[in-house]
Every structure is written in C-alpha cells, then in structure tokens.
Design a protein around this motif. Structure first.
Motif, mmCIF file in Angstrom:
data_model
loop_
_atom_site.group_PDB
_atom_site.id
_atom_site.type_symbol
_atom_site.label_atom_id
_atom_site.label_comp_id
_atom_site.label_asym_id
_atom_site.label_seq_id
_atom_site.Cartn_x
_atom_site.Cartn_y
_atom_site.Cartn_z
ATOM 1 N N VAL A 260 2.016 -36.100 -7.437
ATOM 2 C CA VAL A 260 1.050 -37.148 -7.769
ATOM 3 C C VAL A 260 -0.348 -36.744 -7.325
ATOM 4 O O VAL A 260 -1.331 -36.954 -8.050
ATOM 5 C CB VAL A 260 1.465 -38.481 -7.120
ATOM 6 N N ARG A 261 -0.456 -36.143 -6.158
ATOM 7 C CA ARG A 261 -1.770 -35.733 -5.658
ATOM 8 C C ARG A 261 -2.400 -34.665 -6.562
ATOM 9 O O ARG A 261 -3.602 -34.704 -6.838
ATOM 10 C CB ARG A 261 -1.635 -35.195 -4.236
ATOM 11 N N GLU A 264 -3.761 -36.381 -9.608
ATOM 12 C CA GLU A 264 -4.993 -37.103 -9.273
ATOM 13 C C GLU A 264 -6.175 -36.146 -9.143
ATOM 14 O O GLU A 264 -7.274 -36.434 -9.623
ATOM 15 C CB GLU A 264 -4.799 -37.886 -7.973
ATOM 16 N N ASP A 265 -5.952 -35.003 -8.502
ATOM 17 C CA ASP A 265 -7.031 -34.034 -8.316
ATOM 18 C C ASP A 265 -7.503 -33.474 -9.653
ATOM 19 O O ASP A 265 -8.706 -33.316 -9.889
ATOM 20 C CB ASP A 265 -6.574 -32.890 -7.402
ATOM 21 N N ALA A 267 -7.176 -34.912 -12.615
ATOM 22 C CA ALA A 267 -7.849 -35.974 -13.357
ATOM 23 C C ALA A 267 -9.259 -36.175 -12.842
ATOM 24 O O ALA A 267 -10.210 -36.362 -13.619
ATOM 25 C CB ALA A 267 -7.054 -37.276 -13.243
ATOM 26 N N LYS A 268 -9.437 -36.115 -11.523
ATOM 27 C CA LYS A 268 -10.763 -36.275 -10.929
ATOM 28 C C LYS A 268 -11.699 -35.163 -11.369
ATOM 29 O O LYS A 268 -12.860 -35.409 -11.712
ATOM 30 C CB LYS A 268 -10.642 -36.300 -9.403
ATOM 31 N N LYS A 314 -12.984 -45.294 -16.564
ATOM 32 C CA LYS A 314 -11.841 -45.568 -15.703
ATOM 33 C C LYS A 314 -10.531 -45.471 -16.492
ATOM 34 O O LYS A 314 -9.531 -44.910 -16.016
ATOM 35 C CB LYS A 314 -11.970 -46.964 -15.090
ATOM 36 N N THR A 318 -7.420 -42.748 -15.943
ATOM 37 C CA THR A 318 -6.009 -43.128 -15.822
ATOM 38 C C THR A 318 -5.160 -42.367 -16.823
ATOM 39 O O THR A 318 -4.061 -41.897 -16.513
ATOM 40 C CB THR A 318 -5.850 -44.643 -16.045
ATOM 41 N N LYS A 321 -4.828 -38.668 -15.724
ATOM 42 C CA LYS A 321 -3.883 -38.580 -14.606
ATOM 43 C C LYS A 321 -2.455 -38.726 -15.110
ATOM 44 O O LYS A 321 -1.562 -37.954 -14.720
ATOM 45 C CB LYS A 321 -4.198 -39.669 -13.582
ATOM 46 N N ARG A 322 -2.223 -39.692 -15.981
ATOM 47 C CA ARG A 322 -0.879 -39.924 -16.503
ATOM 48 C C ARG A 322 -0.407 -38.742 -17.331
ATOM 49 O O ARG A 322 0.746 -38.298 -17.217
ATOM 50 C CB ARG A 322 -0.876 -41.201 -17.336
#
Length: 405
Positions: A260-261, A264-265, A267-268, A314, A318, A321-322
């Motif tokens: 998950v991390r 997230e990274d 996606a960021k 936003k 999402t 990330k998904r």
C-alpha cells in the motif's frame, strides 16, 4: 494491406484487417455522401468491414484498446486512409487534430455534466470535411446518468460524427449502449511478438525483451517500462517477494503495508508532477499577477474554480493509487498462477520464468489447493478495491489468507 497507422497494433491482425476495410468503406461513403449509420445498406448480415457510427473497442489491459481506437481515428481523418506521414495522421497521434475529441477520464468516474458538454461538442460539423471522431477511453467509468446522456448521442448522432468507445469488456457498458456499437475485440499479443517490438523499436537485448514481455503479460507499454525503467522493475521485484515472506503473521502484515505504501508513493509522484502546473495554469487564466480593470473581479471568481480543480485532482490521485495497487495485485496473482502450473505439471509458458527458483520453492512448500485459495484471495482483494474498502484493510485481509493457505 493495412495502413501504416495500424503498425503499433502488435498481434492484432484480424482487428487491423477489419478496421482497414472499415476505413476504406468510410472513404467511399464520403464520396457518395452517405451516412455512417447505414440506413441505406441493403438488408442482410453486417459485413466485418462495414462502416458504422459507433464502435466499442474491448480487450484486457495491454491489448491496445486506445491504440486501436486512435489508429482508426487517424485512418478515418486521413485523406489517404491512414498513411501515418501526413499532417492529419501526425495531429491525431499527438491528440491535436481539430476533428478529434479525445476523452480520458482522470478521476474515478465521468459525470453527466462532462458527458453533456462532450455530446454538444461532438454534434458539430467536421472542420476538415471528413468526420468528427470521438475517442472515449475508459468509457466504462461513465456514471449511470452520464451513460444515459451518451446513449442519446449514439442513438441520434450527427451525420458526420463517429464514436469510438474503449472498455475492458462489452459487459462493462450498459446493454443499450453496447447494442448500438460495433464491437472490436482485441486479444493479448504473444510474448514473442511484444519482445520483437521492444527489440526493433527500443534496441532492447533479446533475452531482456522476452523476459519483460512475459512479465507484462503482453502489455507493450508495461513491458517497455520493465525493461528500461529500473524503478518499475524494482517495484515488481518487491511485490514478487511477498509469497516468500508471507509465511507468518508479522511478515505478512509488513508486506501488506509495504504494498500500500508503494502505491501511495507512486500516486503521489505522478500527481504532484501534474497538479502544480494545472494550478498555475488556472491562476494565469484568472489573471493572477496581472494588472488592469476587471482583474480583481476575475480573481474573486477563482476560488470556486480552484476548489473544483482540487476535487478533480484528488479523484485522480485516488484512481492512480488504486490502479497502481491493482497492478501489484495482478503481478502477485500471476506469480501464484505460475506456481499452480508448476504444481500441476502444465506445459505452459511461465510469466515469471526469470524467477523459476522462487516459483519452485513456493510450489514445493504448498499444495495446488492452497495455491488456488491464495490466488482467489488476491483476486478477491482486487474486486474489493473499487468498492471503496480501505486499501490497507483489504490488503491485510488478503495477506492473512496468504499465510493460512
């Protein structure tokens, strides 16, 4: 013979033939000033190469749905049927052609207001005198209301408008839309065909090209990233270590958090690269930094527009990330599929042949029944992610299933 614009469609010979014939039929229709809806076509079965006003390109990820749609658009708009060299073909490939409407939903869904605006734009007459072509990628992201608005446009299209929709499968669209479209089904190209593209286009060494093609399961773009981008290959390697480490509760939960991390990274990193330029462009559009009459009034109206932009950004974050997490889970599922093939003694090509030692280690430590349960757990996790389940909870639940076997 297919036109040059279809050269990127690796391993899709049947589709290329169908689209080439349809583009030729479209040119003949322009000469006779006929409608693409086919009202004047004699009764009888529809020929594969016939032209129509609405198409649905389907196929698994990496099969080239949007590539096929874009190539077909170029063939329709090119006076030579898709030469690949003229200004029209180059503009279509760049997405700048005046008669091409390219739709790429960035968020989790595509709303009714956006669809109505699109339908209004698509109703115009083509500037170049040929067709007005709408390429709608990820059409399955339409909301129910958006789908109804789209249906109305497809039922009653403008005389020179052609809709090219893309979705993973025909079942991902409402029946009323898919029943009005000519379905073009793309297949996953063979690993050898993808490897050949990587070798010829990117100069990648044959063994590395074949390994990347197998790992990407026929997805040309991802195969290229795995072969050329060390960080992409490293992320995949981290995912494929999960089956070796998820043997007890602690390591399994750590692996879940790492998955998950990583999503997230990534996606960021992707969204930060896009977000700030968009915010700056919006501020310039409202006159920030300018002087003169009316600037202050325009700036007062910027707050609402900036809020709308932030909401879209936003939603895009999402989605990225998904999608990133889903790709990691798909890599994991393919690993367990290879393990199952080894356990059953199946004579098939292994997607992770470069990690055969790891595959055999996992295969020897479990049974086919346990591997199948683990594979089902991974796929169940993929199904839960679009349902707004917290990603970490979904992945942790999957990790526990991997431990239990």
């Amino acid at each position: 013979m297919s036109q040059p614009v279809f050269a990127e469609l690796t391993g899709q010979d049947t589709v290329v033939e169908q689209l080439s014939r349809a583009a030729a039929a479209a040119s003949s229709m322009l000469e006779g000033q006929a409608s693409p809806r086919g009202e004047d076509r004699p009764p009888g079965p529809v020929q594969p190469g016939a032209m129509t006003h609405a198409w649905l390109f389907t196929g698994p990820p990496g099969s080239g749905r949007s590539v096929a749609a874009r190539a077909f658009a170029a063939a329709l708009l090119c006076p030579s049927g898709g030469c690949g060299q003229c200004a029209s073909c180059r503009q279509v490939q760049a997405g700048t052609h005046a008669d091409l409407l390219l739709v790429r939903p960035e968020g989790l869904s595509y709303g009714v207001k956006q669809t109505r605006d699109l339908v209004l734009r698509a109703a115009g007459a083509p500037a170049g005198g040929r067709w007005q072509v709408v390429v709608f990628e990820d059409a399955d992201r339409c909301t129910e209301q958006a789908a109804n608005a789209l249906l109305k446009a497809i039922e009653e299209p403008a005389a020179r408008t052609v809709w090219l929709l893309c979705a993973p499968s025909a079942e991902d669209l409402v029946p009323t839309i898919r029943s009005r479209c000519r379905v073009v089904t793309l297949v996953v190209p063979a690993s050898a065909a993808v490897a050949k593209v990587l070798m010829m286009r990117d100069g990648i060494e044959p063994a590395a090209a074949l390994a990347a093609a197998r790992a990407a399961q026929g997805h040309v773009g991802r195969a290229r990233r795995l072969a050329l981008d060390a960080s992409a290959a490293a992320r995949r390697a981290d995912v494929l270590r999960v089956p070796l480490t998820a043997v007890s509760l602690g390591p399994a939960l750590s692996a879940a958090a790492a998955l998950v991390r990583t999503a997230e990274d990534e996606a960021k990193a992707v969204t930060e690269e896009l977000d700030e330029p968009e915010r700056q462009a919006l501020r310039r559009a409202f006159g920030e930094g300018s002087t003169g009459k009316g600037v202050a009034k325009a700036m007062r109206g910027m707050a609402g527009a900036l809020k709308d932009l932030e909401d879209r950004q936003k939603s895009r974050a999402t989605r990225v990330k998904r999608d990133t997490l889903d790709q990691a889970l798909l890599d994991l599922a393919v690993f367990y599929r290879d393990v199952l093939m080894l356990q059953l003694g199946a004579d098939v090509e292994l997607a992770n042949g470069d990690r055969e030692a790891d595959l055999r280690q996992v295969a020897a430590s479990s049974t086919p029944e346990a591997t199948l349960r683990r594979l089902q757990a991974v796929m169940h996790c993929r199904e839960r992610l679009p349902l707004n389940v917290a990603p970490l909870l979904a992945v942790e639940d999957m990790a526990l299933s991997l431990v239990e076997g």
